[in-house]
Design an enzyme around this catalytic site. Structure first.
Site, mmCIF file in Angstrom:
data_model
loop_
_atom_site.group_PDB
_atom_site.id
_atom_site.type_symbol
_atom_site.label_atom_id
_atom_site.label_comp_id
_atom_site.label_asym_id
_atom_site.label_seq_id
_atom_site.Cartn_x
_atom_site.Cartn_y
_atom_site.Cartn_z
ATOM 1 N N GLY A 71 0.814 -1.211 0.000
ATOM 2 C CA GLY A 71 0.000 0.000 0.000
ATOM 3 C C GLY A 71 0.848 1.261 0.000
ATOM 4 O O GLY A 71 0.532 2.241 -0.684
ATOM 5 N N THR A 72 1.932 1.246 0.754
ATOM 6 C CA THR A 72 2.782 2.446 0.842
ATOM 7 C C THR A 72 3.335 2.804 -0.534
ATOM 8 O O THR A 72 3.297 3.975 -0.946
ATOM 9 C CB THR A 72 3.938 2.192 1.841
ATOM 10 O OG1 THR A 72 3.365 1.898 3.119
ATOM 11 C CG2 THR A 72 4.848 3.395 1.951
ATOM 12 N N ASN A 147 -8.042 3.739 8.645
ATOM 13 C CA ASN A 147 -7.490 2.553 9.296
ATOM 14 C C ASN A 147 -7.768 2.500 10.795
ATOM 15 O O ASN A 147 -7.767 1.439 11.391
ATOM 16 C CB ASN A 147 -5.976 2.463 9.045
ATOM 17 C CG ASN A 147 -5.272 3.786 9.122
ATOM 18 O OD1 ASN A 147 -5.612 4.716 8.387
ATOM 19 N ND2 ASN A 147 -4.318 3.896 10.014
ATOM 20 N N SER A 195 -3.613 -3.141 -0.617
ATOM 21 C CA SER A 195 -2.453 -3.823 -0.047
ATOM 22 C C SER A 195 -2.806 -5.277 0.257
ATOM 23 O O SER A 195 -3.874 -5.557 0.816
ATOM 24 C CB SER A 195 -2.046 -3.107 1.239
ATOM 25 O OG SER A 195 -1.103 -3.878 1.949
ATOM 26 N N HIS A 197 -1.608 -7.527 2.480
ATOM 27 C CA HIS A 197 -1.699 -8.090 3.839
ATOM 28 C C HIS A 197 -2.888 -7.572 4.632
ATOM 29 O O HIS A 197 -3.098 -7.982 5.768
ATOM 30 C CB HIS A 197 -0.386 -7.894 4.605
ATOM 31 C CG HIS A 197 -0.052 -6.507 5.037
ATOM 32 N ND1 HIS A 197 -0.042 -6.142 6.363
ATOM 33 C CD2 HIS A 197 0.288 -5.413 4.344
ATOM 34 C CE1 HIS A 197 0.319 -4.877 6.460
ATOM 35 N NE2 HIS A 197 0.524 -4.409 5.251
ATOM 36 N N THR A 233 11.746 -6.958 -11.136
ATOM 37 C CA THR A 233 11.207 -8.307 -11.349
ATOM 38 C C THR A 233 10.019 -8.536 -10.422
ATOM 39 O O THR A 233 10.076 -8.216 -9.240
ATOM 40 C CB THR A 233 12.316 -9.358 -11.083
ATOM 41 O OG1 THR A 233 13.387 -9.068 -11.973
ATOM 42 C CG2 THR A 233 11.819 -10.770 -11.302
ATOM 43 N N CYS A 322 4.623 5.788 18.749
ATOM 44 C CA CYS A 322 5.640 6.074 19.757
ATOM 45 C C CYS A 322 6.796 6.775 19.067
ATOM 46 O O CYS A 322 7.459 6.188 18.222
ATOM 47 C CB CYS A 322 6.114 4.771 20.372
ATOM 48 S SG CYS A 322 7.183 5.041 21.763
HETATM 49 N N1 PLP Z 1 -2.891 2.941 3.763
HETATM 50 C C1 PLP Z 1 -3.624 2.544 4.805
HETATM 51 C C2 PLP Z 1 -4.971 3.148 5.026
HETATM 52 C C3 PLP Z 1 -3.133 1.577 5.681
HETATM 53 O O1 PLP Z 1 -3.871 1.182 6.722
HETATM 54 C C4 PLP Z 1 -1.849 1.023 5.440
HETATM 55 C C5 PLP Z 1 -1.270 0.035 6.375
HETATM 56 O O2 PLP Z 1 -1.552 0.059 7.557
HETATM 57 C C6 PLP Z 1 -1.129 1.469 4.323
HETATM 58 C C7 PLP Z 1 -1.679 2.421 3.508
HETATM 59 C C8 PLP Z 1 0.224 0.920 4.011
HETATM 60 O O3 PLP Z 1 0.142 -0.344 3.406
HETATM 61 P P1 PLP Z 1 1.399 -1.333 3.427
HETATM 62 O O4 PLP Z 1 1.552 -1.804 4.834
HETATM 63 O O5 PLP Z 1 1.044 -2.428 2.470
HETATM 64 O O6 PLP Z 1 2.582 -0.553 2.943
#
Ligand code: PLP
Length: 389
Positions: A71-72, A147, A195, A197, A233, A322
């Site tokens: 996701g990042t 989230n 994402s 996971h 890759t 933290c």
């Molecule tokens: N965006 C949201 C709303 C998320 O909750 C998260 C992960 O907690 C991410 C992006 C980041 O995803 P990833 O952990 O796959 O980099």
């Protein structure tokens, strides 16, 4: 000891079917998906099948799916891939750090960024967005589901507004995918991140939907993988896992799974609130994904509660970060107007596809008891109780 995991917004366990689908790609199917021989063709076919499954999950064409490392990276590719000098971005104060810190980084480099506020329910006001639009606005990036609170933003309304203003719209749907159906055409977005996971696929894989015709500057420079949008890759096993999880998600929407999950979450919430005082739901009254509940428990430190529950076998989390030893209250909860102490006293419970009614019963039993013990130790709680008696 019995262990119950209610932190699925942090990461979800792999579903057994996902692991089964991935396993051959750690063994006999090892080829580089760019190779023209049999071994490469084999993994290429698997990657393209997964692309079709993800496209189906999002309601787009396979060619509009770009696989990423998560996701990042998908968020970074959407933002850095579009925005250049002289552009203006609109985002919100409650985004995940993958979006928030990308926008802040661009701001430090001289790009203008508007951060839209949210109300007490964690919702942006589309009128604020309308007012923030400028002639040089290039991108609006507003998340689909938060989230921490699970609150769903009015993405379709935002999509319409962006289309009218001829501005790109990216939505981070990392916490929405697999919890609510996603149709990119209905949302009207140009870019959308997911994402692996968070949807019971592995960590380290994700995808960005890129509308046909939207051109992005790649983040990485190298080979022409992913139609020159993401060099490197392919992570074949991860991509296969993402594809399988997408397939299973589509199937789950045909049944009652999301409603059943919402019923479990609602029961958890109601039972906890019935049995404790000075507590409430963050984001109550707003539309939410079915698996998330963020609850504040006044007079305690969320971190202490997470540790106390973990010692008894229940995994949950706080939204707090933290930094340099001090616990910062969650930026999401403070943006909603919560006092810092209430934000620090908040706990997020997030269910997954593996969560059972017994798991929820376990949490319902444990939370009030652990809370009572922590409050016994809280000078603030005792002072308040003395004042009220
Ligand atoms: N965006 C949201 C709303 C998320 O909750 C998260 C992960 O907690 C991410 C992006 C980041 O995803 P990833 O952990 O796959 O980099």
């Amino acid at each position: 000891m019995r262990r119950v995991y209610l932190d699925n917004n942090a990461s979800t366990p792999l579903l057994p079917e996902v692991l089964d689908a991935m396993r051959p790609y750690f063994g006999e199917h090892f080829g580089n998906a760019s190779s023209i021989h049999h071994h490469g063709q084999d993994t290429r076919a698997a990657v393209e099948r997964a692309r079709e499954s993800v496209a189906e999950l999002l309601g787009c064409r396979p060619a509009e799916v770009v696989f990423t490392s998560g996701g990042t990276e998908a968020d970074n590719l959407a933002i850095f891939g579009l925005v250049g000098p002289g552009d203006h971005i609109i985002t919100s104060t409650i985004e995940h750090h993958a979006v928030l810190n990308s926008c802040k980084h661009l701001q430090e480099k001289g790009i203008e960024v508007s951060f839209l506020p949210v109300d007490g329910r964690c919702l942006i006001d589309p009128d604020d967005l309308r007012r923030a639009l400028r002639s040089n606005t290039k991108l609006v990036t507003i998340m689909m589901a938060n989230n921490e609170t699970g609150v769903l933003q009015p993405v379709e309304e935002i999509g319409k507004m962006c289309a009218e203003a001829d501005v790109y719209f990216h939505t981070d749907a990392v916490q929405a995918a697999s919890k609510v159906p996603i149709r990119v055409k209905e949302i009207g977005c140009d870019l959308l991140s997911i994402s692996g996971h968070k949807i019971h696929a592995p960590q380290g894989v994700g995808a960005l939907y890129v509308r046909k015709g939207a051109t992005l500057e790649p983040l990485f420079h190298g080979g022409s993988h992913e139609r020159s949008r993401r060099a490197g890759t392919e992570n074949v096993a991860g991509i296969v896992g993402l594809g399988k999880a997408a397939e299973l998600t589509m199937k789950s929407f045909e049944g009652q799974e999301d409603r059943e999950m919402a019923a479990l979450r609602d029961r958890l919430e109601a039972a906890i609130l019935e049995n404790v005082e000075a507590a409430g739901v963050n984001g109550e009254g707003a539309p939410r994904v079915p698996n998330t509940s963020s609850i504040y428990f006044d007079y305690i430190e969320g971190e202490a509660m997470v540790i106390a529950l973990d010692l008894k076998g229940l995994a949950v989390s706080t939204g707090a970060a933290c930094s340099s030893g001090a616990i910062e209250p969650s930026h999401v909860l403070t943006a909603m107007g919560l006092r810092p102490d209430r934000a620090r006293a908040s706990i997020r419970f997030s269910l997954g596809k593996q969560t059972t009614a017994e798991d929820v019963d376990f949490a319902i039993q444990l939370v009030p008891a652990s809370l009572a013990r922590l409050r016994e130790l809280s000078p603030l709680y005792n002072k308040n109780a003395a004042l009220q008696s």
